[in-house]
Every structure is written in C-alpha cells, then in structure tokens.
Design an enzyme around this catalytic site. Structure first.
Site, PDB file in Angstrom:
ATOM      1  N   CYS A 136       2.314   3.690  16.964  1.00  0.00           N
ATOM      2  CA  CYS A 136       1.647   3.207  15.766  1.00  0.00           C
ATOM      3  C   CYS A 136       2.535   3.265  14.548  1.00  0.00           C
ATOM      4  O   CYS A 136       2.597   2.343  13.766  1.00  0.00           O
ATOM      5  CB  CYS A 136       0.362   3.965  15.520  1.00  0.00           C
TER       6      CYS A 136
ATOM      7  N   ALA B 186       0.819  -1.217   0.000  1.00  0.00           N
ATOM      8  CA  ALA B 186       0.000   0.000   0.000  1.00  0.00           C
ATOM      9  C   ALA B 186       0.851   1.264   0.000  1.00  0.00           C
ATOM     10  O   ALA B 186       0.461   2.272  -0.588  1.00  0.00           O
ATOM     11  CB  ALA B 186      -0.958  -0.009   1.182  1.00  0.00           C
TER      12      ALA B 186
ATOM     13  N   GLN C   6      -7.037  -1.042   5.162  1.00  0.00           N
ATOM     14  CA  GLN C   6      -7.674  -1.677   6.321  1.00  0.00           C
ATOM     15  C   GLN C   6      -9.102  -2.121   6.012  1.00  0.00           C
ATOM     16  O   GLN C   6      -9.637  -2.999   6.687  1.00  0.00           O
ATOM     17  CB  GLN C   6      -7.695  -0.721   7.517  1.00  0.00           C
TER      18      GLN C   6
END
Ligand SMILES: *Cc1c(COP(=O)(O)O)cnc(C)c1O
Length: 390
Positions: A326, A73, A181
């Site tokens: 993250c 991605a 996602q």
C-alpha cells in the site's frame, strides 16, 4: 472493454475529461500568473483560480477564503500538523491521532515525536473504527491538535468524524481530518473539522494539487507556513499557483457535488456485485473494514491461503493492490490491516479493490472471473508447496 481493468482508484483516479478540458486553455492561451495584477493574463488566471476556490469550498461546505491550495494531501497534512504544532504555545506538547492513518499523517507525527512532542496513537476496533470516547479520554490540557481521518484508504472504513469533531470543539482543541478518500465519495458538508486535507487526484482531478481547508472559528486556528516566499494563499503557502491543476481540481469538485449521490449508488452496487460474485465463486473470502460505515467504492478482501502478490502476478490484466504494497516504498504487511487485528500472513493475503467513476459492469464481471481463477490457482500452488515441504 479495454484491458487491463483499473480497480485501483484509491491509489489515484483518471482525470475526468471535463476537468481535463477545462485545464487545457490554461497551459496554452491563458497561461498568466494568477499573482500578476497588472494585465489581462494575470486577471484571467486569477479569476479561474477564484472560481476553483469556490468550487472546492462548496464540496465541503466551506467559504472560499477558507481554502488554501497546496501540492496535494501530503503537503496539506504536513502544513496542518506541523503548522499548528509550531504555532502552539510552548506549554502545549500533545497530539492525538489513530493507528490506521495514512503515512502522511503517521510519518509527520513520528517526526514531531522525534522533535519532542507527545503523540497518542489511538487503536481501532476490528472494523477500523476509532471510538470517539477514546478521543475524549485522550484529550488533556496540553493537547494541541487531534488528527483522525474521515475515511480509510485501505479498508474504506468511514470514521465517526462528525462526533469526533464535536468532542474536539467541546474541548476547544483544533481537529484536523484527512478527507482525501472521503471527498467526493461521501457528504462532507457537515464535517465539524477545523482543518480538512484534500487531494484532487483521488477525485478525478489532476495529480500534484490539493487543498487544506482551514475553517474560520473562534479563536482562529493559528498555523505557521511550511513554505515562505511571495506570501501567496494568505501567506500560508507561498509559490506561484499551479493554475491549470487548480482549474481541474475545481471542476472535479463541482462534478462531485453534482453527481456524488447518484454515482455512489451506482458504484456501491458494482462493489456489492464484486463481493457477491467472489463469495459465490470461492470457498473462503473475508471482507475487511466496517460492514456499513464504509466508502461506496472500496472492497478490501482477504483470501486465506492465497498470497496477494502471487494472485496479482497471475492476473496482470487486473490492476488492484495488495495488503503489502500500500505504501509501495515500505515492504511488509500494511499497518492498517495489522491495526484491525489481521496477522502478517492474513495481511499478505488481502487485496484492495478500488472502484471508480469509469468502472463498468462488464469490467466487474470480468474481474470476478479472473480473480476467482487466480485465487484458486494460487491456493492450489501454495497447498502443493506445503505438501512438498511436509
Ligand atoms: C492519497 C492519500 C494521501 C496523499 O495524497 P497526495 O495528494 O498523493 O499527497 C493522504 N491521505 C490519504 C488518505 C490518501 O489516500
């Protein structure tokens, strides 16, 4: 049940054994180059790639020739954004995105901004939603592209991507959506995006393979490739195709098409049990993200008074991620949690749980107990530190 329990399926997922099984022959026996037109090794590789292209296309309701295989991605996003911007006429210089995008999008936009582009970053509400009217109001005659994700990787909020796509279409501005996602978790067939970024390793396929889906439209979306070489993938992504990974991606996509509906019901049931169990066991737990418009497998939970990194240190047999790490390369509170209005302190008390295909009810029961215990311990230790300091 084997420990540690894996609840970090937004970071990556285990390769489905069916996808792995389909990949293996393409390492050892059918190892041809899909571009070799003169012998059976090449033909078999090419046939396998074209089957995978159909499988990936069908996941998003596209036609196979709209699918460009990439390394993942991050590359798809870079190709979509830089490719479209580079191809745009010089008098256009404006891109629109949102505050909660993945770093792949935000960092690419920063690099475009450094090169002189105007970038509008639309804020989100406290649930992480972009107001489609804000997109409408931000579009000008100079806008080249809108890039707003389908579902968020930290808080699981599913955007109004179909409506945003319609607005872009009405204004004849190409719309890119990072569907990394969302793919395989929620239906994307009706996605009105002109460009969609996908990644296999977030949907039980292998790492290092993804796709940019470029919808045929009038006028066509023009883009300039990032990589030049042999002219593979309609000239948009040169380089020998990673046949085993593409085969695994294809099978992963086919499984998602067939099993998404039942699987998402099972997983959201487990997710709701996780949240319910923790709400019962602990005094104060807050759920981040949108109450309804959300991924079935996400729970982003804020435990006030319990630093997430400390909680995680005291439960090493549960694999989750904190609101700080993250993007592990960047320390500090997550930009997504800040964008929905959390303070730095609150962000650092947030844990992201990502359930998946291989998550079992036993693992969830175990996780509830371990997390509740770890949060209680951490809270007690932090209260003690505060008392000692005052
Ligand atoms: C993981 C992820 C990416 C990056 O995907 P890679 O295939 O690892 O490059 C981009 N966007 C979102 C929303 C992601 O979750």
């Amino acid at each position: 049940m084997t420990l540690p329990v894996y609840l970090d399926n937004h970071a990556t997922t285990r390769v489905d054994p069916r996808a792995l099984g389909a990949m293996l022959p393409f390492f050892a026996e059918d190892y041809g180059n899909a571009a070799s037109k003169q012998h059976a090794f090449g033909w078999r590789a090419e046939a396998a790639v074209e089957l995978a292209r159909r499988q990936v296309a069908s996941l998003v309701g596209a036609s196979p020739d709209e699918v460009i295989f990439t390394s993942g991605a991050t590359e798809s996003v870079n190709l979509a954004l830089k490719g479209v911007v580079t191809a745009a006429p010089a008098e256009r210089n404006h891109v629109i995105t949102a505050a909660t995008e993945h770093r792949a999008v935000l960092d690419t936009c920063s690099s475009l901004a450094r090169a002189g582009l105007d970038v509008t970053v639309i804020p989100v509400d406290r649930f992480g939603l972009v107001d489609p009217d804000d997109v409408r109001r931000s579009i000008t005659s100079k806008t080249i592209l809108v890039s707003i994700m389908a579902a968020n990787n930290e808080i699981g909020t599913v955007s109004a991507f179909e409506e945003i796509g319609r607005i872009c279409r009405d204004h004849e501005v190409p719309y890119h959506t990072d569907a990394t996602q969302a793919a395989g978790k929620i239906p994307l067939r009706a996605a009105t995006a002109d460009l969609l970024s996908l990644s296999a390793h977030k949907m039980y396929g292998p790492k290092g393979i993804g796709a940019l889906v470029i919808r045929a439209r009038r006028p066509p979306v023009r883009l300039v490739p990032l990589l030049e070489g042999g002219g593979h993938e309609r000239g948009l992504r040169s380089g020998t195709l990673n046949v085993p990974a593409i085969v695994g991606f294809g099978v992963a996509a086919e499984i998602a098409v067939n099993e998404m509906a039942t699987e998402s019901g099972r997983i959201s049931g487990l997710r709701d049990r996780l949240i319910g169990g923790l709400l019962e066991a602990l005094d104060e737990v807050r759920v981040n993200g949108h109450p309804e418009s959300r991924l079935p497998n996400n729970a982003s939970l804020l435990f006030p008074g319990a630093n997430a990194d400390r909680v995680m240190m005291s439960m090493k047999d549960i694999a989750v991620s904190s609101g700080s790490a993250c993007s592990s390369a960047l320390p500090g509170p997550s930009h997504v949690l800040q964008a929905i209005g959390l303070s730095g302190e609150e962000s650092l008390c947030t844990i992201r749980f990502g359930l998946g295909r291989f998550t079992t009810p036993e693992e969830i029961e175990y996780a509830i107990g371990r997390v509740a215990e770890a949060v209680r311990q951490t809270r007690a230790a932090q209260r003690l530190t505060v008392m000692e300091q005052t």
